[in-house]
Design an enzyme around this catalytic site. Structure first.
Site, PDB file in Angstrom:
ATOM      1  N   MET A 192      -4.455  -4.271  -6.854  1.00  0.00           N
ATOM      2  CA  MET A 192      -5.417  -4.911  -5.956  1.00  0.00           C
ATOM      3  C   MET A 192      -6.694  -4.080  -5.875  1.00  0.00           C
ATOM      4  O   MET A 192      -6.666  -2.874  -6.070  1.00  0.00           O
ATOM      5  CB  MET A 192      -4.840  -5.039  -4.537  1.00  0.00           C
ATOM      6  N   ALA A 224      -9.174  -3.765  -7.737  1.00  0.00           N
ATOM      7  CA  ALA A 224      -9.543  -3.043  -8.954  1.00  0.00           C
ATOM      8  C   ALA A 224     -10.752  -3.685  -9.628  1.00  0.00           C
ATOM      9  O   ALA A 224     -11.124  -3.319 -10.735  1.00  0.00           O
ATOM     10  CB  ALA A 224      -8.360  -3.004  -9.920  1.00  0.00           C
ATOM     11  N   GLU A 245      -5.903 -15.459 -11.338  1.00  0.00           N
ATOM     12  CA  GLU A 245      -4.720 -15.544 -10.463  1.00  0.00           C
ATOM     13  C   GLU A 245      -3.482 -16.068 -11.194  1.00  0.00           C
ATOM     14  O   GLU A 245      -2.765 -16.937 -10.705  1.00  0.00           O
ATOM     15  CB  GLU A 245      -5.001 -16.409  -9.226  1.00  0.00           C
ATOM     16  N   CYS A 266      -5.937   5.956  -7.984  1.00  0.00           N
ATOM     17  CA  CYS A 266      -5.278   6.241  -6.708  1.00  0.00           C
ATOM     18  C   CYS A 266      -6.169   7.213  -5.927  1.00  0.00           C
ATOM     19  O   CYS A 266      -7.072   7.833  -6.482  1.00  0.00           O
ATOM     20  CB  CYS A 266      -3.933   6.895  -7.013  1.00  0.00           C
ATOM     21  N   CYS A 316      -5.491  10.021  -5.192  1.00  0.00           N
ATOM     22  CA  CYS A 316      -5.302  11.377  -5.716  1.00  0.00           C
ATOM     23  C   CYS A 316      -6.041  11.564  -7.040  1.00  0.00           C
ATOM     24  O   CYS A 316      -6.088  12.667  -7.576  1.00  0.00           O
ATOM     25  CB  CYS A 316      -3.812  11.663  -5.907  1.00  0.00           C
TER      26      CYS A 316
HETATM   27 ZN   LIG Z   1      -1.664   9.165  -6.307  1.00  0.00          ZN
END
Ligand SMILES: [Zn+2]
Ligand SMILES: [Zn+2]
Length: 324
Positions: free
Chosen positions: A11, A13, A88, A146, A148
């Site tokens: 999602m 993205a 979709e 992400c 991170c």
């Molecule tokens: Zn991560």
């Protein structure tokens, strides 16, 4: 040779932006493209593909009973089509995915499709996605990261209070603000990341840590009202004690060498305020749990008897240097 392409993503993205850019390039070229989406996607109105960066396009919204191949064949007969785009995919039926492959094999038109691969429970989103992974000639991940910095391949869904949603309705549109795309490790941990946590906090959930001096509010680290990142110290009397979370005072004690200034209020004090007092030469670091020997205060405190602000600054600078 025409191919069936599946561009999948997590999602948020930029999936729709990617699709709209591809469509734009075809149209710039003078080509006719067909754009399909599902009636189930009604976030920006039925029959509209819209991206969060503000661009949108009208699309043919199909219901489960619609035959995408039939529609494409008819429209192609009216005036030749260069490519068929489908958004979709996860909301389509497996039969409709088969029909997309027929657009390629029978009409010999490239069919470019976009969709989510996984749901937030970490499974393939739907039988349509399963079918698409089996039938597509080319599969391409639209990359995003992400919190991170690793590649995000999974989706976490969370409640307004930040807790992770484990079960419930999988096929659901809208509310993208409460989905976050993460790497697999952070998906397993249910770690939505600092930005999402901050949003949860700003929505009024979670414990607040308030600097009594400047009244800045910080989100608590462990639910403790005295411990946040960048604000985990306390002024009691003329002494400041710091804890984990503070970048200047963790496991340290400071004293106001020449009395507590008026703006320093008793109670929780943030790093910015402590730094300000340090820069003004008002604070001496008197102990740290990290060093047993010899007490840091010896030199600076000796200087105090004749202290001017400059003396204190110098003594502090020296003592800081020694600590490094
Ligand atoms: Zn991560
Ligand atoms: Zn403060």
């Amino acid at each position: 040779m025409a191919k069936l392409y599946f561009n999948y993503s997590v999602m948020n993205a930029g999936k729709s932006a990617h699709l709209l850019l591809v469509r734009h390039n075809y149209i710039e070229n003078g080509d006719k493209v067909l754009l399909f989406t599902s009636v189930k996607d009604d976030r920006s109105g039925i029959g509209k593909v819209a991206s969060r960066i503000g661009i949108s396009a009208d699309a043919i919204a199909v219901s489960p009973e619609d035959d995408i191949f039939d529609i494409a064949q008819k429209l192609n007969a009216e005036s030749p089509v260069t490519a068929v785009l489908v958004d979709e995919v996860q909301f389509m039926t497996p039969e409709q995915v088969y029909q997309m492959s027929e657009i390629v094999d029978t009409l010999e038109l490239p069919c470019l499709t976009w969709g989510l691969k996984n749901n937030f429970q970490g499974q393939l989103f739907s039988p349509a996605v399963e079918n698409m992974l089996a039938l597509a000639d080319e599969i391409n991940l639209i990359k995003t990261v992400c919190h991170c910095g690793k590649r995000a391949t999974m989706i976490l869904k969370y409640n307004p209070d930040g807790s992770i949603v484990q079960g419930g309705e999988v096929v659901e549109t809208g509310g993208e603000s409460r989905y976050v795309s993460v790497c697999r490790k952070h998906w397993k941990e249910g770690n939505i990341g600092p930005r999402a946590r901050q949003a949860v906090f700003e929505a009024g959930y979670g414990t607040k840590v308030v600097c009594q001096s400047c009244e800045t509010v910080f989100p608590s680290i462990f639910g403790d009202p005295e411990q946040a990142n960048d604000c985990a110290a306390k002024l009691e009397g003329d002494k400041i004690s710091g804890f984990f979370g503070s970048t200047v005072a963790d496991a340290c004690e400071f004293h106001f060498a020449r009395g507590v200034p008026e703006e320093a209020k008793q109670g929780v004090i943030c790093d910015a305020c402590i730094r300000g007092h340090l820069q003004e030469g008002r604070l001496l670091r008197t102990s740290s749990w990290f060093d047993n020997d010899p007490p840091r205060n010896a030199a600076p405190l000796a200087a105090l008897s004749v202290a001017t602000n400059d003396d204190i600054r110098e003594a502090i600078a020296k003592s800081m240097e020694e600590q490094e």
